[in-house]
Design a protein around this motif. Structure first.
Motif, PDB file in Angstrom:
ATOM      1  N   SER A 235       2.209   1.296  -5.196  1.00 21.27           N
ATOM      2  CA  SER A 235       3.538   0.748  -5.478  1.00 21.27           C
ATOM      3  C   SER A 235       4.431   0.869  -4.244  1.00 21.27           C
ATOM      4  O   SER A 235       5.408   0.136  -4.103  1.00 21.27           O
ATOM      5  CB  SER A 235       4.170   1.452  -6.689  1.00 21.27           C
ATOM      6  N   LYS A 236       4.099   1.798  -3.355  1.00 24.68           N
ATOM      7  CA  LYS A 236       4.860   1.922  -2.100  1.00 24.68           C
ATOM      8  C   LYS A 236       4.318   0.985  -1.026  1.00 24.68           C
ATOM      9  O   LYS A 236       5.082   0.285  -0.365  1.00 24.68           O
ATOM     10  CB  LYS A 236       4.828   3.380  -1.619  1.00 24.68           C
ATOM     11  N   THR A 237       2.988   0.963  -0.859  1.00 23.27           N
ATOM     12  CA  THR A 237       2.451   0.077   0.183  1.00 23.27           C
ATOM     13  C   THR A 237       2.653  -1.398  -0.183  1.00 23.27           C
ATOM     14  O   THR A 237       2.525  -2.263   0.685  1.00 23.27           O
ATOM     15  CB  THR A 237       0.947   0.332   0.455  1.00 23.27           C
ATOM     16  N   ALA A 238       3.002  -1.671  -1.441  1.00 26.69           N
ATOM     17  CA  ALA A 238       3.295  -3.050  -1.833  1.00 26.69           C
ATOM     18  C   ALA A 238       4.424  -3.633  -0.978  1.00 26.69           C
ATOM     19  O   ALA A 238       4.523  -4.852  -0.786  1.00 26.69           O
ATOM     20  CB  ALA A 238       3.670  -3.114  -3.312  1.00 26.69           C
ATOM     21  N   ASN A 239       5.266  -2.742  -0.434  1.00 22.74           N
ATOM     22  CA  ASN A 239       6.385  -3.202   0.400  1.00 22.74           C
ATOM     23  C   ASN A 239       5.961  -3.555   1.826  1.00 22.74           C
ATOM     24  O   ASN A 239       6.795  -3.997   2.618  1.00 22.74           O
ATOM     25  CB  ASN A 239       7.470  -2.132   0.452  1.00 22.74           C
ATOM     26  N   CYS A 240       4.713  -3.304   2.165  1.00 24.87           N
ATOM     27  CA  CYS A 240       4.229  -3.662   3.503  1.00 24.87           C
ATOM     28  C   CYS A 240       3.747  -5.109   3.465  1.00 24.87           C
ATOM     29  O   CYS A 240       2.649  -5.431   3.914  1.00 24.87           O
ATOM     30  CB  CYS A 240       3.105  -2.722   3.934  1.00 24.87           C
ATOM     31  N   ASN A 241       4.541  -5.981   2.869  1.00 29.64           N
ATOM     32  CA  ASN A 241       4.092  -7.356   2.670  1.00 29.64           C
ATOM     33  C   ASN A 241       4.706  -8.310   3.698  1.00 29.64           C
ATOM     34  O   ASN A 241       5.658  -7.960   4.393  1.00 29.64           O
ATOM     35  CB  ASN A 241       4.401  -7.803   1.235  1.00 29.64           C
ATOM     36  N   ALA A 242       4.136  -9.503   3.762  1.00 24.18           N
ATOM     37  CA  ALA A 242       4.556 -10.465   4.791  1.00 24.18           C
ATOM     38  C   ALA A 242       6.008 -10.887   4.611  1.00 24.18           C
ATOM     39  O   ALA A 242       6.735 -11.093   5.599  1.00 24.18           O
ATOM     40  CB  ALA A 242       3.638 -11.687   4.752  1.00 24.18           C
TER      41      ALA A 242
END
Ligand SMILES: *[C@@H]1O[C@H](CO)[C@@H](O)[C@H](O)[C@H]1NC(C)=O
Ligand SMILES: [Cu+2]
Length: 358
Positions: A235-242
């Protein structure tokens, strides 16, 4: 005469160093696992900023919702400005060959197997010199506009140490986190073949090529023996999006972009890998730090690529509130020469001489 002796001994060092090294064998029971909260205790990474808030900041700063399209770095674009010969390429992990992957891992193990310089008393290896360097300078190089600049030079320092001290002669890898946003565990980086597991809930990494790694630097500004641990959270790494990367790169000023990147994909990647990676001071103790920071540096390079003035000018302040100028120095404690911002703004300049494969 003297210089020929020096180059002969350097050549010898390079030959010896190219032999892959095994990590010192350790008994996992002898390496304490620390409670997860200890990694988040010290002043944290710039509190991660939710994407919606980052968008609002952009609207407030510019009065617009515009997002710039990601612009790939093309060879023709770079050759116009390249001033170094033989620009090195940093290759995204998924197209990095198994042979390159193994050479990269072996070179990291080689640094871990070499003695420390003695410059940092807490460091027990040449690799930990880098961790201690980051730990020592942490208050100066986070939460300010020096963040991206300094970490660009730190990452290059690591690369240059792999090459000059451990015979590494391949491209450097980077991790395109936008392809695995919310699912880092699905990247082969976090497999038993390479860097080991991620969804460990704060437990020690016991698989992969850095299994049972003992760390002597950190957490925080203190030092105690502990294991390499991770606590992956999709749910945190989801923010490492394009979309988030593009939102940050939509700022036209360096400060706006850098601030967005630090609290955005940068902070989310650290906290989303978790445990050692969540520790602002000693996170380079987890070798995936370099794949993550190459991604952040690559996003910065993509932003610079959209306008040539971005490789020749700077804005913002250091931690003490002094305006950054092209003459502001960037130092890595004499592990490599102190440079000025003007020397490393362009990755294809003579000091750094690299580009990303996309
Ligand atoms: C945007 O501006 C509004 C109005 O001034 C303010 O209330 C809000 O906190 C700002 N948002 C951000 C993320 O800075
Ligand atoms: Cu850092």
């Amino acid at each position: 005469m003297r210089s020929s002796i020096i180059s002969a001994s350097l050549a010898l060092v390079a030959t010896v160093a190219a032999i892959p090294q095994e990590l010192p064998k350790v008994n996992l029971e002898s390496i304490p696992k620390l409670p997860l909260n200890i990694f988040a205790e010290t002043p944290k990474f710039k509190e991660p900023v939710p994407f919606e808030v980052a968008k609002e900041k952009f609207r407030n700063a510019t009065g617009s919702d515009a997002e710039v399209k990601r612009e790939a770095i093309t060879d023709s674009h770079l050759s116009a400005r390249a001033t170094c010969s033989n620009v090195r390429v940093r290759t995204e992990w998924d197209s990095y060959s198994d042979s390159d992957r193994q050479a990269f891992v072996d070179a990291i193990k080689c640094l871990m197997g070499r003695g420390p310089s003695g410059q940092f008393s807490q460091s027990k290896s040449r690799y930990e010199d880098l961790v201690a360097l980051h730990q020592t300078l942490t208050p100066n190089v986070h939460g300010s506009d020096k963040f991206l600049i300094w970490h660009r030079y730190l990452t290059w320092t690591f690369e240059d140490m792999l090459r000059s001290e451990c015979g590494f002669n391949r491209n450097m890898p980077w991790f395109d986190e936008t392809r695995y946003a919310g699912k880092f565990a699905q990247s082969s980086i976090f497999s038993d073949k390479w860097f080991g597991g991620i969804a460990l809930g704060g437990n020690c990494v016991t698989t992969g090529q850095f299994a049972n790694l003992a760390i002597n630097v950190g957490p925080g500004s203190g030092n105690q023996l502990h294991c390499l641990a991770r606590a992956g959270d999709g749910s945190k790494t989801a923010n490492c999006n394009a979309a988030y990367v593009n939102q940050c790169n939509a700022f036209s000023d360096f400060h706006g972009m850098a601030d967005c990147a630090e609290g955005g994909p940068h902070a989310w990647g650290h906290n989303g890998i978790g445990a050692v990676m969540q520790d602002v001071y000693a996170s380079p103790a987890d070798p995936v730090f370099w794949l993550h920071h190459a991604f952040i540096d690559r996003n910065f390079r993509i932003w610079q690529n959209a306008n040539s003035a971005r490789t020749t000018s700077i804005s913002g302040n250091d931690k003490a509130g002094n305006a950054l100028t092209l003459d502001t120095t960037v130092n890595v404690y004499d592990m490599r020469p102190t440079v000025r911002i003007r020397d490393i703004l362009d990755t294809t300049g003579t000091t750094l001489c690299y580009k990303y494969n996309y």
